[in-house]
Design a protein around this motif. Structure first.
Motif, PDB file in Angstrom:
ATOM      1  N   UNK A  18     135.841 109.843  57.183  1.00  0.00           N
ATOM      2  CA  UNK A  18     136.025 111.196  56.924  1.00  0.00           C
ATOM      3  C   UNK A  18     135.448 111.706  55.856  1.00  0.00           C
ATOM      4  N   UNK A  19     135.116 111.003  54.707  1.00  0.00           N
ATOM      5  CA  UNK A  19     134.489 111.489  53.810  1.00  0.00           C
ATOM      6  C   UNK A  19     132.891 111.887  54.356  1.00  0.00           C
ATOM      7  N   UNK A  20     132.166 111.031  55.060  1.00  0.00           N
ATOM      8  CA  UNK A  20     131.119 111.421  55.470  1.00  0.00           C
ATOM      9  C   UNK A  20     130.988 112.614  56.525  1.00  0.00           C
ATOM     10  N   UNK A  21     131.993 112.788  57.305  1.00  0.00           N
ATOM     11  CA  UNK A  21     132.190 113.840  58.135  1.00  0.00           C
ATOM     12  C   UNK A  21     132.275 115.112  57.553  1.00  0.00           C
ATOM     13  N   UNK A  22     132.861 115.077  56.302  1.00  0.00           N
ATOM     14  CA  UNK A  22     133.190 116.370  55.481  1.00  0.00           C
ATOM     15  C   UNK A  22     131.722 116.680  54.979  1.00  0.00           C
ATOM     16  N   UNK A  23     131.014 115.727  54.601  1.00  0.00           N
ATOM     17  CA  UNK A  23     129.653 115.760  53.915  1.00  0.00           C
ATOM     18  C   UNK A  23     128.596 116.370  55.026  1.00  0.00           C
ATOM     19  N   UNK A  24     128.736 115.993  56.252  1.00  0.00           N
ATOM     20  CA  UNK A  24     127.764 116.279  57.302  1.00  0.00           C
ATOM     21  C   UNK A  24     127.899 117.650  57.647  1.00  0.00           C
ATOM     22  N   UNK A  25     129.326 118.065  57.793  1.00  0.00           N
ATOM     23  CA  UNK A  25     129.699 119.298  58.093  1.00  0.00           C
ATOM     24  C   UNK A  25     129.007 120.377  56.771  1.00  0.00           C
ATOM     25  N   UNK A  26     129.075 120.040  55.697  1.00  0.00           N
ATOM     26  CA  UNK A  26     128.462 120.632  54.744  1.00  0.00           C
ATOM     27  C   UNK A  26     127.007 120.841  54.702  1.00  0.00           C
ATOM     28  N   UNK A  48     132.295 117.927  46.142  1.00  0.00           N
ATOM     29  CA  UNK A  48     131.257 117.600  45.676  1.00  0.00           C
ATOM     30  C   UNK A  48     130.937 115.996  45.055  1.00  0.00           C
ATOM     31  N   UNK A  49     131.778 115.416  44.957  1.00  0.00           N
ATOM     32  CA  UNK A  49     131.668 113.870  44.361  1.00  0.00           C
ATOM     33  C   UNK A  49     131.256 113.065  45.819  1.00  0.00           C
ATOM     34  N   UNK A  50     132.043 113.668  47.038  1.00  0.00           N
ATOM     35  CA  UNK A  50     131.472 113.021  48.111  1.00  0.00           C
ATOM     36  C   UNK A  50     130.156 113.421  48.623  1.00  0.00           C
ATOM     37  N   UNK A  51     129.604 114.606  48.100  1.00  0.00           N
ATOM     38  CA  UNK A  51     128.396 115.171  48.488  1.00  0.00           C
ATOM     39  C   UNK A  51     127.475 114.408  47.767  1.00  0.00           C
ATOM     40  N   UNK A  52     127.652 114.042  46.440  1.00  0.00           N
ATOM     41  CA  UNK A  52     126.661 113.344  45.611  1.00  0.00           C
ATOM     42  C   UNK A  52     126.705 111.915  45.957  1.00  0.00           C
ATOM     43  N   UNK A  53     127.732 111.484  46.572  1.00  0.00           N
ATOM     44  CA  UNK A  53     127.926 109.867  46.974  1.00  0.00           C
ATOM     45  C   UNK A  53     127.349 109.715  48.257  1.00  0.00           C
ATOM     46  N   UNK A  54     127.446 110.392  49.269  1.00  0.00           N
ATOM     47  CA  UNK A  54     127.014 110.383  50.852  1.00  0.00           C
ATOM     48  C   UNK A  54     126.104 111.168  51.362  1.00  0.00           C
ATOM     49  N   UNK A  55     125.509 111.946  50.647  1.00  0.00           N
ATOM     50  CA  UNK A  55     124.536 112.989  51.077  1.00  0.00           C
ATOM     51  C   UNK A  55     123.375 112.059  51.490  1.00  0.00           C
ATOM     52  N   UNK A  56     122.674 112.523  52.473  1.00  0.00           N
ATOM     53  CA  UNK A  56     121.518 111.889  52.893  1.00  0.00           C
ATOM     54  C   UNK A  56     120.143 112.693  52.486  1.00  0.00           C
ATOM     55  N   UNK A  57     120.303 113.793  51.903  1.00  0.00           N
ATOM     56  CA  UNK A  57     119.126 114.491  51.239  1.00  0.00           C
ATOM     57  C   UNK A  57     119.355 114.625  49.760  1.00  0.00           C
ATOM     58  N   UNK A  58     120.511 114.431  49.260  1.00  0.00           N
ATOM     59  CA  UNK A  58     120.810 114.683  47.878  1.00  0.00           C
ATOM     60  C   UNK A  58     120.065 113.467  47.071  1.00  0.00           C
ATOM     61  N   UNK A  59     119.214 113.758  46.087  1.00  0.00           N
ATOM     62  CA  UNK A  59     118.641 112.771  45.234  1.00  0.00           C
ATOM     63  C   UNK A  59     119.338 112.656  43.978  1.00  0.00           C
TER      64      UNK A  59
END
Length: 132
Positions: A18-26, A48-59
């Motif tokens: 679910x967290x990854x799905x939210x990040x992918x929608x963003x 935002x924590x999920x984005x930092x953790x699971x984002x594919x392009x966030x460094x």
């Protein structure tokens, strides 16, 4: 006699999928963080924590900052598109009404049945339809 009622703090646990799905929608740009927050009732910092953790392009070491102006411009752009589509639908409806009126006039004045009905026989040529 009153019982001592303590407020129980409940925490919600979300699956990693679910967290990854939210990040992918963003990341896809379909939804902003504010929209996801309202849609799923999840707090802003959590997303935002999920984005930092699971984002594919966030460094690491970089923060994602979403400007309120960009969200408002997207909203205005979508409202403009809705307005244009409603206008187009209105014009098409006027055209349909006009053509239906023309068909009715042709039927009355020229005695030609333009609309195809299931009860009418197939045309054999240029004969006019006789009224019953």
């Amino acid at each position: 006699m009153k019982a001592n009622l303590h407020q129980i703090r409940k925490t919600r646990c979300y699956s990693e999928a679910f967290k990854r799905e939210i990040v992918s929608m963003f990341e896809s740009g379909k939804f902003s963080v504010c929209q996801l927050e309202k849609l799923y009732r999840i707090s802003n910092p959590t997303i935002y924590n999920w984005i930092y953790k699971f984002s594919t392009f966030n460094q690491k070491g970089y923060r994602v900052v979403e400007h309120h102006v960009s969200t408002m411009s997207k909203l205005k752009e979508l409202e403009l598109k809705i307005k244009q589509l409603e206008q187009t639908v209105g014009q098409k409806q006027i055209k349909i009404d006009y053509l239906e009126k023309m068909i009715d006039i042709a039927k009355l004045e020229l005695k030609v049945d333009i609309k195809k009905n299931f009860n009418t026989s197939q045309s054999t040529g240029f004969e006019t339809i006789k009224e019953k």
